[in-house]
Structures are given as C-alpha cells and as structure tokens.
Design an enzyme around this catalytic site. Structure first.
Site, short mmCIF file in Angstrom:
data_model
loop_
_atom_site.label_atom_id
_atom_site.label_comp_id
_atom_site.label_asym_id
_atom_site.label_seq_id
_atom_site.Cartn_x
_atom_site.Cartn_y
_atom_site.Cartn_z
N CYS A 314 0.77 -1.19 0.09
CA CYS A 314 0.13 0.59 -0.11
C CYS A 314 0.62 1.31 -0.05
CB CYS A 314 -0.65 0.05 1.18
SG CYS A 314 -2.02 -1.09 1.70
N ARG A 416 -12.49 -0.58 -4.77
CA ARG A 416 -11.90 -0.24 -3.56
C ARG A 416 -12.27 1.07 -3.00
NH1 ARG A 416 -10.04 -2.56 0.73
NH2 ARG A 416 -7.73 -2.24 1.40
P1 XMP Z 1 -1.04 -7.49 3.90
O1 XMP Z 1 0.49 -6.35 4.59
O2 XMP Z 1 -0.94 -8.24 4.61
O3 XMP Z 1 -1.85 -6.33 2.91
O4 XMP Z 1 0.21 -7.75 2.12
C1 XMP Z 1 -2.87 -6.91 3.51
C2 XMP Z 1 -4.37 -5.57 3.13
O5 XMP Z 1 -3.62 -4.66 2.29
C3 XMP Z 1 -4.80 -3.55 1.30
N1 XMP Z 1 -5.04 -3.25 0.17
C4 XMP Z 1 -3.85 -2.03 -0.07
N2 XMP Z 1 -3.67 -1.12 0.39
N3 XMP Z 1 -2.91 -0.10 -1.31
C5 XMP Z 1 -3.71 0.01 -0.23
O6 XMP Z 1 -3.28 1.15 0.72
C6 XMP Z 1 -3.51 -1.16 -1.94
O7 XMP Z 1 -3.62 -1.33 -3.60
C7 XMP Z 1 -4.03 -2.09 -1.30
N4 XMP Z 1 -4.62 -3.54 -1.74
C8 XMP Z 1 -4.64 -4.60 -0.91
C9 XMP Z 1 -6.06 -4.74 1.89
O8 XMP Z 1 -6.51 -4.14 3.21
C10 XMP Z 1 -5.66 -6.18 2.25
O9 XMP Z 1 -5.99 -5.76 3.42
#
Ligand code: XMP
Length: 501
Positions: A314, A416
């Site tokens: 993110c 999203r």
């Molecule tokens: P981890 O750290 O486990 O995070 O890889 C997974 C979570 O990240 C969120 N998510 C995003 N957040 N931009 C963001 O700011 C993105 O493109 C994105 N894609 C996923 C989501 O909450 C997921 O469960």
C-alpha cells in the site's frame, strides 16, 4: 505501560508494531493448553484468528478451502464477474475433504493428446468422460494413461480407448470411509461418484486418499457442516446483485471492501444487506478512527476491518496523506467496537507472528493477511523462477496493474478506491513478486503454533483472557527505542541462515 499509557496518553503520535513490546507474564501451563478460538463477527466463530485478504493474488477458492480447513477463513476477491465469484464460493461449499468436487472432466471428442498433456502438466490421468464434457454430465467412461499408452495418434478421440464396461462407481452421499473401501477393492486409481441418474458429482483419487490429512480445526457452518467462506463486494448499486448471488451460493460472510469505509455508500450498503439478507453477517471497513467505527456500527456492521495504508503493497498514506499506523488504529477502534460486541480484524502490515500477537493484545479478534499468504501454493497464479528462486505475484488492489486489469487478472479493480470514473489513474498500491513459500498446510500450522507459544509467554490461555488481562492492566507494554529494536534483531553474525519454518 498500560494500553492507555501506551496508546491513548502517548503524545508522540501513532504507533506501529515495532514501536513496542509486550512484557512477559507468568507461565503455569503448556502451549497446547492455549485456545485460539475467536469470533470474526457477532455470529461467526473460528478456531484460529486467521483470515486471507480479498485480493486477486491471494484468495480464490483453493486458498479459501485451505484457510477454512486449517481453522481460519478466506475472503474471495471481487475483481471478477459476480458469477465467477459466486462459483468460487460454491466450490468451497461443495468441498469435502478427500473428494475432488471440481475434477477435470472430458467429453467423448477430447483426444488422447489431451490426456497425455494433462498427465505431463498436472501429473495425473484417470479422467472421467461425460456426455457433455462437464461435471454433472452423464458418466460414460473413464480414461487413464494405461488406456492411451500404446496409441500412436494423439488425435484419436478418447471415446475409442476409454474404459466403459464394469465401471466401478460410488453413489452420491457416500462417506469417505465407504468410498475408501470401494476404491481399495476395485484396485483402481480413481473412483467416480455419481447421483441416482448416473451424473458425475465428484471423484475420489487413491493418491489423495493416501495423503489425506485430518483437519480438526476446520471452520464449518454449524447447520450445513460445509466449510465456511467469505466474499468481498464494493459499494456500487450493481454490488447488490453481486451480494445476492454470493448469498445464494452459500457465502457465510460478506466483506464490504473499501480503503475508507466511512462513506454514505457503505452505510447504505450495510443497511440494504441487513434488510435484504438478514441471515448473513457483514464485515465493514476499513476504519482507523472511532468516528468512522461509530457510523458503521450504527448502520449494522457485525465485524470491522481495521487499517488504512499500512499494508505491505500500500502507498495510500504516502499518496493520499490519510491513514494511521496500525497498532494505534487497532487500540482505538477495538476499544470502541468491543463495547458494542463487534469483533475487529487487524488488516494490512501483518508480517509475522509477533505482529499477530500484538494485534490481538491491542484488542483485535483476528488478523487478515495479504503478502504473507500470496507466496503459498494455494494462492492464485503460477510461480516464476528467477535466479534459482521461485516467486509468485502479489499486488495491491489499488495498483495500476490491478486497476487496469493487466497481468495475473484481466479484470479492472476500481471499486475499492472509488476510481471507476477517473480519467487518470492514481495508484494507491504497487505490484510485484513475493518469494514462494510452499503449502498453506505447513505455513498456517507454523503461525498457529507460534501464537500458542507467544500466549504462553504472556501467561494467558485464550484471546478473551488476553483482552481481559490488557484491559485490567495485568498485561503491560513497553516502548522500544531504535537501539532496542536493533538489539531485538539478529546481531554479530558474519553470515547466518534465516529459517522461519
Ligand atoms: P498485507 O500487508 O498483508 O496487506 O500485504 C493486505 C491488505 O492491504 C490492503 N490493500 C491495499 N491498501 N493500497 C492500499 O493502500 C492497495 O493497493 C491495497 N491492496 C490491498 C487490504 O486491506 C489488504 O487486506
């Protein structure tokens, strides 16, 4: 420090996991006496606090099946048509340990060449042949590598070589033990399971049976005894149709997937789901403040996802300025939500067992994982070899690749981040590779056992006990300086082997 001193009276701003530690308590039990039973919504109980993210490089049906078998739950992503997503939910619900409920099926016009290709690419033969070439078609025969081994012409249709006579089958509804008996007596490698009209409903394989594991923690719906599964939706009008298809497919929990959950769109969606599908629980979010939380609980949320911009892929905090370090977000949201009996899920930035322990200690009921699971065998997509190392794709759902629908999945994910009407794309995530780490059947038990030991160190035997002990001030925390963080890491080696499991 108490949780209040650590988080709420801390004037230095938001904290994340590496900023603090939990102080050890008193041990008078062994790790196996610890229970990780938890709730992820008002009504859904699990034996382990593990959830997989609704992302197209993390959770499809295979991931959801194994997450549920191992005590957690998978949330199937929505970067696909509603029909495709509902079909994935159905595959999880159909799954029975030991039975292949989604086998490769041929029609009479498939060829010997195709049998050989499956044998080469996927390592098995023994393919049922039905009148329409699909599951639920009438079973006509079975073709195995033995049937094709002396045939030279790869274009020969399987109908010429398949076994039709004396097919050994099992009736629909048979249990594993019964099917096992038939399979052993028949001395065949595959056993087709058929319904009263002779239609193929499943397949049993001898090799699977031999490596069949027991899954005592499996998450099953109390009534149907089928594996539990969740699925994500957005907040557009057409997501209502998606939601209904998912509920009809047997989905146990709907997750409204938004990086900033405190919106009119989400509140309206929660109310609509609660009015239209009162039996299904809704996880809302994401939230990081009490004000956001209050609105979603008032609308009827049964569970909440906490986290904004802390995920490994993110860049929301950098690009949008909005977000909150996850530890502070959990403590603030969970304290508020717990007063209303609404469980919370720490989401984004969970990189190891320690982060899970801290999430639970700060009041969360479960953790959601993206990157930690993207490298497992059960995540969608193939692995790549580069410089002798195997990798799998992982990408944020707000990455340009995901929003444009390029790479691993050709659907465009925009809901999203409310970006469907943008002429120019603004990325809130990145796309890349993570190291392949093998099967979830090894990785999740590693996380599970790690948590049992951490609970033992803290001196608590369950998640509710941990929550109570933190609120009462018995379990305490301590801030770490940057020197202390260095001390906690590996020191003084010239080289070392870092084996995590
Ligand atoms: P981890 O750290 O486990 O995070 O890889 C997974 C979570 O990240 C969120 N998510 C995003 N957040 N931009 C963001 O700011 C993105 O493109 C994105 N894609 C996923 C989501 O909450 C997921 O469960």
């Amino acid at each position: 420090l108490s949780i209040d001193q650590l988080i709420r009276q801390n004037s230095q701003g938001g904290l994340t996991f590496n900023d603090f530690l939990v102080l050890p308590g008193y041990i008078n039990f062994i790790p196996n006496e610890v229970s990780l039973d938890t709730k992820i919504t008002r009504n859904i109980k699990l034996k382990a606090p593990f959830m997989s993210s609704p992302m197209d490089t993390v959770t499809e049906d295979q991931m959801a099946i194994y997450m549920a078998l191992l005590g957690g739950i998978g949330i199937i992503h929505h970067n696909c048509t509603p029909e495709a997503q509902a079909e994935m939910v159905r595959r999880v619900k159909r799954y029975e340990n030991g039975f292949i409920t989604d086998p490769v099926v041929f029609g009479v016009n498939n060829t010997i060449g195709e049998v050989l290709k499956i044998k080469k690419d996927r390592g098995f033969s023994g393919i049922p042949v039905t009148d329409n070439g699909k599951l639920n078609g009438k079973l006509l025969g079975i073709v195995s590598s033995r049937d094709v081994q002396f045939r030279k012409d790869p274009s020969t249709p399987v109908s010429e070589v398949m076994t039709r006579e004396n097919l050994v089958t099992a009736p629909k509804g048979i249990d594993l033990e019964g099917a096992n008996e038939i399979l052993k007596k028949s001395k065949k490698g595959k056993l087709p399971v058929i319904d009263g009209e002779g239609r193929l409903v499943a397949l049993l394989s001898l090799t699977d049976l031999m490596k069949n594991q027991d899954f005592p923690n499996a998450s099953k719906s109390p009534e149907s005894k089928q594996l539990m599964v969740g699925a994500a939706i957005g907040t557009r009008e057409d997501d209502k149709v998606r939601c209904t298809l998912l509920v009809e497919a047997g989905c146990d929990v709907i997750v409204i997937d938004s990086s900033q959950g405190n919106s009119k769109f989400q509140i309206d969606m929660i109310k609509w789901i609660k009015a239209t599908h009162p039996k299904v629980d809704v996880i809302a979010g994401n939230v990081v403040t009490r004000e956001q939380t209050a609105n979603l609980i008032a609308a009827g949320a049964d569970g909440l996802r906490i986290g904004m911009g802390s995920g490994s892929a993110c860049i929301t905090q950098e690009v949008m300025a909005c977000g909150r370090p996850l530890a502070t977000a959990i403590a603030q949201v969970a304290e508020f939500a717990n007063k209303f009996g609404v469980p919370t899920i720490a989401d984004g930035g969970i990189q190891n067992v320690g982060h899970m322990v801290k999430s639970l200690a700060l009041g969360a009921h479960a953790v959601m994982m993206g990157s930690l699971l993207a490298g497992t065998t059960e995540s969608p997509g193939e692995s790549y070899v580069r410089d002798g190392q195997r990798y799998k794709s992982y990408r944020g759902m707000g990455s340009i690749a995901a929003m444009e629908g390029t790479g691993v999945n050709e659907n465009a994910s925009t809901g999203r981040y409310f970006s469907e009407n943008d002429a120019v794309r603004v990325a809130q995530g990145v796309s890349g590779l993570v190291v392949e780490k093998g099967s979830l059947t090894r990785f999740l038990p590693y996380l599970h056992t790690g948590l049992l030991h951490a609970f033992q160190d803290i001196g608590v035997k369950s998640i509710p006990e941990l929550h109570k002990s933190v609120v009462s001030g018995e379990t305490r925390f301590e801030i770490r300086s940057s020197a202390a963080i260095r001390e906690g890491d590996i020191q003084g080696f010239a080289t070392y082997e870092k084996r995590l499991y």
